[in-house]
Motif scaffolding. Structure first.
Motif, PDB file in Angstrom:
ATOM      1  N   VAL A 109      34.787  40.163  37.059  1.00  0.00           N
ATOM      2  CA  VAL A 109      36.171  40.209  37.566  1.00  0.00           C
ATOM      3  C   VAL A 109      36.167  40.111  39.091  1.00  0.00           C
ATOM      4  N   ARG A 110      35.206  40.774  39.740  1.00  0.00           N
ATOM      5  CA  ARG A 110      35.132  40.719  41.201  1.00  0.00           C
ATOM      6  C   ARG A 110      34.922  39.289  41.687  1.00  0.00           C
ATOM      7  N   GLU A 111      34.147  38.522  40.950  1.00  0.00           N
ATOM      8  CA  GLU A 111      33.881  37.128  41.335  1.00  0.00           C
ATOM      9  C   GLU A 111      35.018  36.187  40.960  1.00  0.00           C
ATOM     10  N   SER A 112      35.891  36.623  40.084  1.00  0.00           N
ATOM     11  CA  SER A 112      36.958  35.736  39.604  1.00  0.00           C
ATOM     12  C   SER A 112      38.022  35.515  40.669  1.00  0.00           C
ATOM     13  N   ASN A 113      38.767  34.435  40.517  1.00  0.00           N
ATOM     14  CA  ASN A 113      39.850  34.123  41.448  1.00  0.00           C
ATOM     15  C   ASN A 113      41.059  33.641  40.649  1.00  0.00           C
ATOM     16  N   PRO A 114      41.725  34.569  39.956  1.00  0.00           N
ATOM     17  CA  PRO A 114      42.815  34.163  39.059  1.00  0.00           C
ATOM     18  C   PRO A 114      43.978  33.506  39.800  1.00  0.00           C
ATOM     19  N   ARG A 115      44.660  32.627  39.105  1.00  0.00           N
ATOM     20  CA  ARG A 115      45.779  31.872  39.696  1.00  0.00           C
ATOM     21  C   ARG A 115      47.124  32.539  39.428  1.00  0.00           C
ATOM     22  N   SER A 116      47.289  33.099  38.241  1.00  0.00           N
ATOM     23  CA  SER A 116      48.616  33.622  37.881  1.00  0.00           C
ATOM     24  C   SER A 116      48.891  34.945  38.597  1.00  0.00           C
ATOM     25  N   GLU A 117      50.167  35.190  38.863  1.00  0.00           N
ATOM     26  CA  GLU A 117      50.560  36.412  39.585  1.00  0.00           C
ATOM     27  C   GLU A 117      50.199  37.665  38.790  1.00  0.00           C
ATOM     28  N   ILE A 118      50.375  37.592  37.470  1.00  0.00           N
ATOM     29  CA  ILE A 118      50.040  38.746  36.626  1.00  0.00           C
ATOM     30  C   ILE A 118      48.553  39.062  36.727  1.00  0.00           C
ATOM     31  N   GLU A 119      47.708  38.028  36.575  1.00  0.00           N
ATOM     32  CA  GLU A 119      46.260  38.247  36.595  1.00  0.00           C
ATOM     33  C   GLU A 119      45.766  38.655  37.978  1.00  0.00           C
ATOM     34  N   LYS A 120      46.357  38.118  39.028  1.00  0.00           N
ATOM     35  CA  LYS A 120      45.992  38.534  40.393  1.00  0.00           C
ATOM     36  C   LYS A 120      46.275  40.020  40.592  1.00  0.00           C
ATOM     37  N   THR A 121      47.472  40.426  40.139  1.00  0.00           N
ATOM     38  CA  THR A 121      47.881  41.824  40.309  1.00  0.00           C
ATOM     39  C   THR A 121      47.028  42.761  39.464  1.00  0.00           C
ATOM     40  N   SER A 122      46.785  42.407  38.211  1.00  0.00           N
ATOM     41  CA  SER A 122      45.998  43.305  37.362  1.00  0.00           C
ATOM     42  C   SER A 122      44.554  43.367  37.844  1.00  0.00           C
ATOM     43  N   ARG A 123      44.060  42.274  38.419  1.00  0.00           N
ATOM     44  CA  ARG A 123      42.713  42.293  38.996  1.00  0.00           C
ATOM     45  C   ARG A 123      42.640  43.304  40.145  1.00  0.00           C
ATOM     46  N   LEU A 124      43.637  43.267  41.051  1.00  0.00           N
ATOM     47  CA  LEU A 124      43.631  44.208  42.182  1.00  0.00           C
ATOM     48  C   LEU A 124      43.668  45.654  41.685  1.00  0.00           C
ATOM     49  N   LEU A 125      44.538  45.941  40.718  1.00  0.00           N
ATOM     50  CA  LEU A 125      44.653  47.308  40.208  1.00  0.00           C
ATOM     51  C   LEU A 125      43.388  47.734  39.462  1.00  0.00           C
ATOM     52  N   PHE A 126      42.819  46.813  38.692  1.00  0.00           N
ATOM     53  CA  PHE A 126      41.574  47.114  37.973  1.00  0.00           C
ATOM     54  C   PHE A 126      40.442  47.409  38.955  1.00  0.00           C
ATOM     55  N   MET A 127      40.290  46.565  39.986  1.00  0.00           N
ATOM     56  CA  MET A 127      39.221  46.774  40.969  1.00  0.00           C
ATOM     57  C   MET A 127      39.415  48.109  41.707  1.00  0.00           C
ATOM     58  N   ASN A 128      40.673  48.401  42.048  1.00  0.00           N
ATOM     59  CA  ASN A 128      40.964  49.632  42.780  1.00  0.00           C
ATOM     60  C   ASN A 128      40.625  50.871  41.961  1.00  0.00           C
ATOM     61  N   ARG A 129      40.788  50.785  40.657  1.00  0.00           N
ATOM     62  CA  ARG A 129      40.514  51.923  39.770  1.00  0.00           C
ATOM     63  C   ARG A 129      39.029  52.080  39.448  1.00  0.00           C
ATOM     64  N   THR A 130      38.262  50.996  39.563  1.00  0.00           N
ATOM     65  CA  THR A 130      36.869  51.045  39.090  1.00  0.00           C
ATOM     66  C   THR A 130      35.830  50.843  40.189  1.00  0.00           C
TER      67      THR A 130
END
Length: 287
Positions: A109-130
């Protein structure tokens, strides 16, 4: 569905990201130092938004204008407000995959670069939590670079709070923008309250942490901020500012408009727990 929603969103909203310099522990002091009445509330270095959520909870119908230069953070606020169901669904997917193999999934997930707004946002929240220490940090290329944290069961979804935040942002008069702090001068008028919580000036050579965006907050930026505060003061705005207990900050706010108060504050995300306590910072205001 509405009944379930109202029950879930009845908890008081609080910051949904752990952010260096977050103000949750200082809310009682900040609340004491707010001006008694004000027009629009402006917060140009939004971060985790602890004071914003406190104000929205305490002052129903308060008009707010909030902004930050971190475009991913601003997107997170607007996505939580506008597309909460899709976001929670995406976070639940992250949670499921994380529990299968936390290490390999985190780094993919850290290496990923999602395009959609939902996936960008959930990536930030997931990274922040873990991530390690819940530290949001990007390198000079704007790439998130924090290692995996040591958590047994991190609260990745945190649905009750996210729904509460979504509900209060939807029901309030809150304008959310991505812009430089100086832009506040275009909108703030006499009687408004502007709270500045910028990346702090370092108190030592090793204490410099300003990497919320790929642009550092420099001494020149501090002087730019001080000039802006004087312009807001001459316009009749109420100005409140937090910063480190450093000589540079005290010097640039040494004019007669400013009252400086030293307050006690802990550091919630120093990697060494013994260095999280015993710190002071400055609270500066013109009223």
């Amino acid at each position: 569905m509405k009944q379930v929603y109202s029950q879930i969103s009845s908890v008081a909203p609080k910051p949904f990201v752990k952010w260096a310099g977050g103000k949750r522990q200082l809310i009682p002091i900040l609340n004491e130092n707010l001006s008694k009445s004000f027009g629009t509330y402006f917060e140009p270095f939004l971060g985790g938004g602890a004071l914003l959520f406190h104000i929205l909870t305490e002052r129903k119908g308060q008009k707010c204008s909030i902004s930050d230069l971190n475009s991913d953070l601003v997107l997170t606020y607007t996505t939580i407000r506008d597309r909460i169901d899709e976001l929670i669904s995406s976070l639940k997917n992250h949670e499921k995959n994380y529990h299968k193999d936390s290490k390999s999934y985190y780094y993919s997930v850290r290496e990923s670069n999602p395009r959609s707004e939902i996936e960008k946002t959930s990536r930030l929240l997931f990274m922040n939590r873990t991530c390690f220490n819940g530290l949001y940090r990007v390198n000079s290329k704007g790439k998130f670079n924090v290692p995996l944290g040591r958590y047994t069961n991190p609260n990745i979804v945190n649905e009750k709070n996210l729904r509460s935040v979504s509900s209060i942002l939807q029901s309030s008069k809150v304008a959310i923008k991505c812009r430089d702090f100086e832009s506040v001068l275009r909108d703030a008028k006499k009687g408004d309250l502007v709270y500045f919580d910028p990346p702090y000036q370092p108190v030592s050579d090793t204490a410099n942490f300003t990497s919320y965006t790929n642009k550092n907050f420099t001494y020149e930026d501090l002087n730019r901020l001080a000039d802006l505060c004087l312009k807001l003061d001459s316009r009749g705005c109420n100005v409140l500012l937090s910063n480190s207990d450093s000589k540079e900050v005290a010097d640039v706010f040494s004019g007669k408009s400013w009252k400086i108060k030293k307050i006690h504050a802990n550091r919630s995300i120093n990697s060494n727990s013994k260095k999280r306590t015993g710190h002071f910072e400055l609270l500066i205001k013109n009223y």
